[in-house]
Design an enzyme around this catalytic site. Structure first.
Site, short mmCIF file in Angstrom:
data_model
loop_
_atom_site.label_atom_id
_atom_site.label_comp_id
_atom_site.label_asym_id
_atom_site.label_seq_id
_atom_site.Cartn_x
_atom_site.Cartn_y
_atom_site.Cartn_z
N ARG A 159 12.76 76.60 -133.76
CA ARG A 159 13.66 75.60 -134.33
C ARG A 159 14.28 76.06 -135.64
O ARG A 159 15.09 75.34 -136.22
CB ARG A 159 12.85 74.34 -134.63
CG ARG A 159 13.05 73.19 -133.65
CD ARG A 159 12.12 72.10 -134.14
NE ARG A 159 12.39 70.79 -133.68
CZ ARG A 159 11.79 70.22 -132.62
NH1 ARG A 159 10.96 70.90 -131.88
NH2 ARG A 159 12.03 68.96 -132.34
N ARG A 212 16.21 63.55 -137.79
CA ARG A 212 15.95 64.66 -136.87
C ARG A 212 17.26 65.32 -136.42
O ARG A 212 17.32 66.53 -136.24
CB ARG A 212 15.12 64.17 -135.68
CG ARG A 212 13.67 63.89 -136.08
CD ARG A 212 12.94 63.08 -135.06
NE ARG A 212 12.72 63.80 -133.83
CZ ARG A 212 12.69 63.24 -132.62
NH1 ARG A 212 12.89 61.95 -132.50
NH2 ARG A 212 12.47 63.98 -131.57
N ARG A 251 14.13 55.56 -125.48
CA ARG A 251 12.84 56.22 -125.27
C ARG A 251 11.78 55.64 -126.22
O ARG A 251 10.62 55.51 -125.85
CB ARG A 251 12.97 57.74 -125.51
CG ARG A 251 11.69 58.48 -125.23
CD ARG A 251 11.88 59.98 -125.22
NE ARG A 251 11.86 60.55 -126.55
CZ ARG A 251 12.09 61.83 -126.82
NH1 ARG A 251 12.40 62.66 -125.84
NH2 ARG A 251 12.04 62.29 -128.04
N ARG A 266 6.96 56.23 -129.53
CA ARG A 266 6.70 57.35 -130.42
C ARG A 266 6.98 56.96 -131.87
O ARG A 266 8.00 56.36 -132.16
CB ARG A 266 7.57 58.56 -130.04
CG ARG A 266 6.94 59.41 -128.99
CD ARG A 266 7.87 60.51 -128.54
NE ARG A 266 8.40 61.33 -129.64
CZ ARG A 266 8.92 62.54 -129.43
NH1 ARG A 266 8.96 63.06 -128.23
NH2 ARG A 266 9.43 63.22 -130.45
N LYS A 291 15.74 68.20 -123.05
CA LYS A 291 15.00 69.45 -122.88
C LYS A 291 13.69 69.24 -122.13
O LYS A 291 13.36 70.00 -121.23
CB LYS A 291 14.66 70.08 -124.24
CG LYS A 291 15.85 70.47 -125.08
CD LYS A 291 15.41 71.22 -126.33
CE LYS A 291 14.50 70.43 -127.26
NZ LYS A 291 15.15 69.28 -127.93
P1 AMP Z 1 9.62 67.48 -130.32
O1 AMP Z 1 8.73 66.76 -129.38
O2 AMP Z 1 9.95 68.87 -129.86
O3 AMP Z 1 10.86 66.69 -130.65
O4 AMP Z 1 8.83 67.66 -131.68
C1 AMP Z 1 8.37 66.55 -132.41
C2 AMP Z 1 8.17 66.92 -133.87
O5 AMP Z 1 7.19 67.96 -133.98
C3 AMP Z 1 9.40 67.46 -134.57
O6 AMP Z 1 10.25 66.45 -135.05
C4 AMP Z 1 8.76 68.28 -135.70
O7 AMP Z 1 8.29 67.45 -136.73
C5 AMP Z 1 7.55 68.88 -135.00
N1 AMP Z 1 7.89 70.18 -134.37
C6 AMP Z 1 7.89 70.47 -133.03
N2 AMP Z 1 8.26 71.73 -132.80
C7 AMP Z 1 8.53 72.27 -134.03
C8 AMP Z 1 8.99 73.55 -134.48
N3 AMP Z 1 9.27 74.53 -133.61
N4 AMP Z 1 9.14 73.72 -135.82
C9 AMP Z 1 8.86 72.76 -136.70
N5 AMP Z 1 8.45 71.53 -136.35
C10 AMP Z 1 8.28 71.27 -135.03
#
Ligand code: AMP
Length: 189
Positions: A91, A147, A130, A136, A16
């Site tokens: 999400r 996740r 990654r 990360r 994404k």
């Molecule tokens: P991402 O970079 O989008 O994978 O987000 C990293 C982490 O941030 C996720 O694993 C969640 O812990 C938190 N996070 C990001 N976006 C959301 C969302 N829309 N709702 C809840 N947690 C989020």
């Protein structure tokens, strides 16, 4: 005319972020990633960052209240008025419903949800790679599996939500970056 209010949906590691970066470059609209905003809040040591850090490190979802708050505040900024690419938000169904209510009120509903579909095991391998490159904290194998589980349980139901809405387009996420970009572009035309 192609869609300008876009949501990219897909499991962690589906690509994404990469596709969002290519789209915003081509279209000149902002990339709105709640994950990036939350990582920034953690780095800045804000109240939200302090609340979110442990949850993020464990691979779980930050509370709907917090995430809806930061997403809506970002969407209200001037540069988002000409369109946006949402990545990682919504999400959960509660987030999707809150977003729909806000955008409907403004008369600017989402125009397309592009769901990038991938093979789970291929994605786990992609994320492990990654993790090596970016370091990360949420990219170790246990967290990655968590996740994925959270995605299946909380986020995958959004496909049906947007299908019912009539704006869902599924795109095969396996292949090169350019191949997937081409498919996303077709889905947005
Ligand atoms: P991402 O970079 O989008 O994978 O987000 C990293 C982490 O941030 C996720 O694993 C969640 O812990 C938190 N996070 C990001 N976006 C959301 C969302 N829309 N709702 C809840 N947690 C989020």
């Amino acid at each position: 005319m192609s869609a300008t209010r876009i949501l990219l949906l897909g499991a962690p590691g589906a690509g994404k972020g990469t596709q969002a970066a290519m789209l915003i470059e081509r279209m000149g609209i902002p990339h709105i990633s709640t994950g990036d905003m939350l990582r920034q809040a953690v780095a800045d040591g804000t109240e939200i960052g302090k609340k979110a850090k442990a949850v993020m490190d464990a691979g779980n979802l930050v509370s709907d209240d917090i995430v809806i708050g930061i997403a809506e505040e970002r969407l209200s900024q001037p540069d988002a008025q000409k369109g946006f690419v949402l990545d990682g938000f919504p999400r959960t169904l509660a987030q999707a419903e809150a977003l729909a209510a806000t955008l409907d009120k403004l008369g600017t509903p989402l125009e397309r949800c592009v769901a990038i579909t991938v093979d789970t095991e291929a994605v786990v391998q992609r994320l492990l790679k990654r993790a090596e490159i970016e370091g990360r904290a949420d990219d170790n194998e246990e967290t990655i599996r968590e996740r994925m589980r959270v995605y299946d349980e909380q986020t995958a139901p959004l496909l049906a939500f947007y299908e019912k809405n009539g704006i869902l387009a599924k795109v095969d996420g396996m292949g090169t970056m350019e191949e997937v970009a081409q498919r996303c572009e077709s889905a947005l035309a």
